[in-house]
Motif scaffolding. Structure first.
Motif, short mmCIF file in Angstrom:
data_model
loop_
_atom_site.label_atom_id
_atom_site.label_comp_id
_atom_site.label_asym_id
_atom_site.label_seq_id
_atom_site.Cartn_x
_atom_site.Cartn_y
_atom_site.Cartn_z
N VAL A 130 0.84 -1.18 0.00
CA VAL A 130 0.00 0.00 0.00
C VAL A 130 0.88 1.24 0.00
CG1 VAL A 130 -1.87 1.24 1.15
CG2 VAL A 130 -1.77 -1.26 1.28
N PHE A 131 0.85 2.01 -1.09
CA PHE A 131 1.61 3.25 -1.20
C PHE A 131 0.74 4.43 -0.80
CE2 PHE A 131 4.14 1.49 -5.10
CZ PHE A 131 4.78 0.60 -4.27
N ASP A 132 1.36 5.61 -0.74
CA ASP A 132 0.57 6.81 -0.49
C ASP A 132 -0.28 7.19 -1.69
OD1 ASP A 132 2.61 7.67 -2.15
OD2 ASP A 132 3.28 9.30 -0.85
N ASP A 133 0.03 6.63 -2.88
CA ASP A 133 -0.74 6.97 -4.07
C ASP A 133 -1.27 5.75 -4.82
OD1 ASP A 133 1.57 5.96 -5.22
OD2 ASP A 133 1.72 7.53 -6.75
N GLY A 134 -1.24 4.59 -4.19
CA GLY A 134 -1.76 3.44 -4.92
C GLY A 134 -1.45 2.10 -4.28
#
Length: 278
Positions: free
Chosen positions: A170-174
């Motif tokens: 889980v990224f900050d953008d996706g």
């Protein structure tokens, strides 16, 4: 006042080894360790620059005369499934999704072994044992999930057997699909494509703009399916851009296609570490 200093990881280059995507070529990787309190921020930042996670390492291809490997991601807001993809969603509507913490199980490993034996018997993971599998799943210093997909039980079966599994960051953008595997006997279900479609749905529900797919490699049959998703972007020449026509991208060798390692490292944007107030 609050001071900031750049997080300064050390970068290294692997020795050349046979390329898993294009026959007759050698690959090298630029990599750095992913550890400590800034691991999540470093992972988020470098993933936007074409890096990929493997356990506690971030890497990016940096082959001597080849720049074929292109990081790929789907713009969730603009994605529209094709007619074939709509049929795949309908075929797999009975699958149940369960997102868990990154913890390896015996059922996952058995599915993983059957998948490798069927699809990648001569690949680099072919000899992985259960301990190495557990390390692949569990050794993550960032926010990760194991997303399991189970099917209805058949005659004589107990519960809902596993059909597919995705290790997802889980990224900050996706969302980043680190590694996926599935029941190779269910070939008519196109489970590899279905997992991507379902991750697009998960990202949309979570308000995340991208689904990262790893590398797309023109000329590689293994990676060609990724170009079949609409709203696909690739990281090329230091920026994200629409893929356009896949035929416009080549996998030709050229001695000037890859910049020297020192220049590559100098251009990597790093996150900043916040320091305590004075």
């Amino acid at each position: 006042m609050r001071h900031t200093l750049p997080i300064a990881p050390q970068f290294y280059v692997t020795a050349p080894q046979p390329c898993p995507y294009l026959d007759g070529r050698m690959e090298r990787k630029l990599f750095t360790a992913l550890q400590g309190e800034h691991a999540q921020r470093l992972n988020d930042t470098l993933s936007k620059q074409g890096f990929r996670r493997s356990q506690n390492v971030l890497y990016r291809p940096t082959c001597a005369e080849c720049s074929a490997c292109l990081s790929a991601r789907i713009r969730v807001a603009d994605f529209q499934p094709s007619r074939t993809q709509k049929r795949i969603l309908k075929k797999n509507a009975a699958l149940a999704r369960n997102a868990t913490s990154p913890w390896a199980t015996e059922d996952q490993f058995q599915l993983f072994r059957r998948y490798l034996d069927s699809r990648h018997a001569d690949g680099g993971m072919a000899d992985m044992d259960i301990f190495e599998f557990a390390a692949m799943i569990e050794e993550t210093p960032i926010k990760s999930r194991v997303i399991e997909y189970s099917r209805p039980a058949g005659p004589g079966e107990q519960g809902r057997p596993l059909a597919a599994v995705s290790l997802t960051d889980v990224f900050d953008d996706g969302l980043s699909m680190v590694y996926s595997f599935y029941d190779a006997d269910m070939t008519d279900r196109s489970l590899g494509t279905y997992l991507i479609l379902d991750h697009i749905a998960i990202a949309r529900e979570a308000g995340l703009p991208y689904v990262y797919l790893g590398y797309w490699v023109p000329g590689s049959r293994k990676m060609g399916y990724k170009a079949g998703f609409s709203a696909l972007e690739i990281y090329k020449a230091g920026q994200w851009q629409p893929i356009g026509s896949p035929a416009d991208h080549t996998a030709e060798l050229h001695p000037l296609s890859v910049d020297p390692i020192a220049e590559q490292v100098a251009r990597i944007a790093l996150p900043e570490a916040r320091m305590p107030r004075d």
